[in-house]
Design a protein around this motif. Structure first.
Motif, PDB file in Angstrom:
ATOM      1  N   ARG A   1       0.768  -1.669   0.336  1.00 37.86           N
ATOM      2  CA  ARG A   1      -0.290  -0.536  -0.151  1.00 37.86           C
ATOM      3  C   ARG A   1       0.605   1.083  -0.004  1.00 37.86           C
ATOM      4  O   ARG A   1       0.202   2.722  -0.393  1.00 37.86           O
ATOM      5  CB  ARG A   1      -1.103   0.211   1.040  1.00 37.86           C
ATOM      6  N   TYR A   2       1.827   1.151   0.442  1.00 38.43           N
ATOM      7  CA  TYR A   2       2.762   2.537   0.650  1.00 38.43           C
ATOM      8  C   TYR A   2       4.439   1.851   0.827  1.00 38.43           C
ATOM      9  O   TYR A   2       4.975   1.255   1.438  1.00 38.43           O
ATOM     10  CB  TYR A   2       2.602   3.110   1.795  1.00 38.43           C
TER      11      TYR A   2
ATOM     12  N   THR B   1       6.363  10.989  -6.638  1.00 37.61           N
ATOM     13  CA  THR B   1       5.382  10.741  -6.249  1.00 37.61           C
ATOM     14  C   THR B   1       3.912  11.084  -7.395  1.00 37.61           C
ATOM     15  O   THR B   1       2.892  11.158  -6.699  1.00 37.61           O
ATOM     16  CB  THR B   1       5.951  11.422  -5.147  1.00 37.61           C
TER      17      THR B   1
ATOM     18  N   ARG C   1       1.079   5.736  -3.695  1.00 33.54           N
ATOM     19  CA  ARG C   1       1.788   4.841  -2.823  1.00 33.54           C
ATOM     20  C   ARG C   1       3.257   5.054  -2.192  1.00 33.54           C
ATOM     21  O   ARG C   1       3.718   5.076  -1.241  1.00 33.54           O
ATOM     22  CB  ARG C   1       2.089   3.168  -2.701  1.00 33.54           C
TER      23      ARG C   1
ATOM     24  N   ILE D   1       6.225   7.432  -0.675  1.00 36.74           N
ATOM     25  CA  ILE D   1       6.324   8.350   0.679  1.00 36.74           C
ATOM     26  C   ILE D   1       7.843   9.112   0.308  1.00 36.74           C
ATOM     27  O   ILE D   1       8.695   8.482   0.545  1.00 36.74           O
ATOM     28  CB  ILE D   1       6.299   7.952   2.249  1.00 36.74           C
TER      29      ILE D   1
ATOM     30  N   ILE E   1       0.537   7.261   9.451  1.00 32.82           N
ATOM     31  CA  ILE E   1      -0.738   6.435   7.790  1.00 32.82           C
ATOM     32  C   ILE E   1      -1.962   5.855   8.739  1.00 32.82           C
ATOM     33  O   ILE E   1      -2.248   5.686   9.616  1.00 32.82           O
ATOM     34  CB  ILE E   1      -0.228   5.735   7.558  1.00 32.82           C
TER      35      ILE E   1
END
Length: 233
Positions: free
Chosen positions: A7-8, A22, A27, A29, A231
């Protein structure tokens, strides 16, 4: 990432690459890596954080430059990170063979010992800090530090895929982290750079470890990082 329902992911690189990635995928960071010998101006660093364009300070590559995170050059940036709750990702442990002859003449394995940055943790008690590669060959010192400092986290970095040596360190670290009750501060990571297969290799290796429960693996792969990175979705 799609295949494994990731997810990230924290991404580090130049500001140009961070902006490109980005924009392409929400997803990612963005994290500032101090690859160059000098850091970006502190005012620019703070402005990028305020604008949401930097959300992690790291990978901090101090050891490659003959320094540690305790060096005076990093202190203004740590003050800003503590102020805004920005996580700091710090390289610990070893590196690739002959690093000194491949662009990093000041690198020494000994600089990767987490014990060398204990004063940083004491000086900035609210700093969100995680030790990349879990200290690798210094994994026992990582665990000792995590026991003494409850706010300290560690990520697995290259531990589960790079080399039989790192896998051995990583496996022993996880066994002891479970025994000592600090698995809730262990984060999944790969440091994959130009080896995208490292993601699959690391996930498969972690999932195959028989001493970890399903719930513990989920903590490492997702839950711990969600809490640490703030998050909410």
């Amino acid at each position: 990432m799609d295949n494994h329902n990731i997810r990230y992911a924290v991404l580090c690189g130049t500001m140009e690459s961070l902006e490109r990635y980005t924009k392409a995928d929400k997803r990612f960071i963005p994290g500032y890596q101090d690859y160059e010998e000098t850091l970006m101006p502190i005012n620019q660093f703070e402005s990028l954080i305020q604008a949401g364009k930097l959300k992690v300070f790291g990978e901090v590559m101090a050891v490659y430059k003959g320094r540690t995170l305790a060096d005076s050059i990093y202190q203004p940036y740590l003050v800003v990170c503590e102020k805004y709750g920005i996580p700091v990702a710090y390289h610990t442990g070893g590196s690739f063979p002959n690093a000194q002859y491949m662009g990093w003449p000041k690198y020494r394995v000994s600089f990767g010992d987490p014990l060398l940055i204990e004063d940083v943790i004491v000086r900035y008690p609210k700093l969100k800090l995680y030790l990349m590669h879990a200290g690798e060959n210094f994994y026992e010192n990582t665990l000792r530090m995590m026991d003494v400092y409850p706010n300290l986290f560690a990520d697995l970095g290259v531990s589960l895929w790079l080399h039989p040596l790192t896998k051995d360190y990583g496996t022993k670290f996880l066994q002891l982290a479970e025994e000592y009750g600090v698995l809730d501060r262990v984060l999944f990571g790969t440091d994959q750079m130009v080896w995208p297969q490292a993601i699959t290799s690391s996930i498969d290796y972690l999932n195959a470890l028989p001493f970890l429960t399903k719930a513990e693996k989920e903590m490492i792969l997702y839950t711990n990082a969600k809490k640490f990175l703030g998050i909410t979705d």
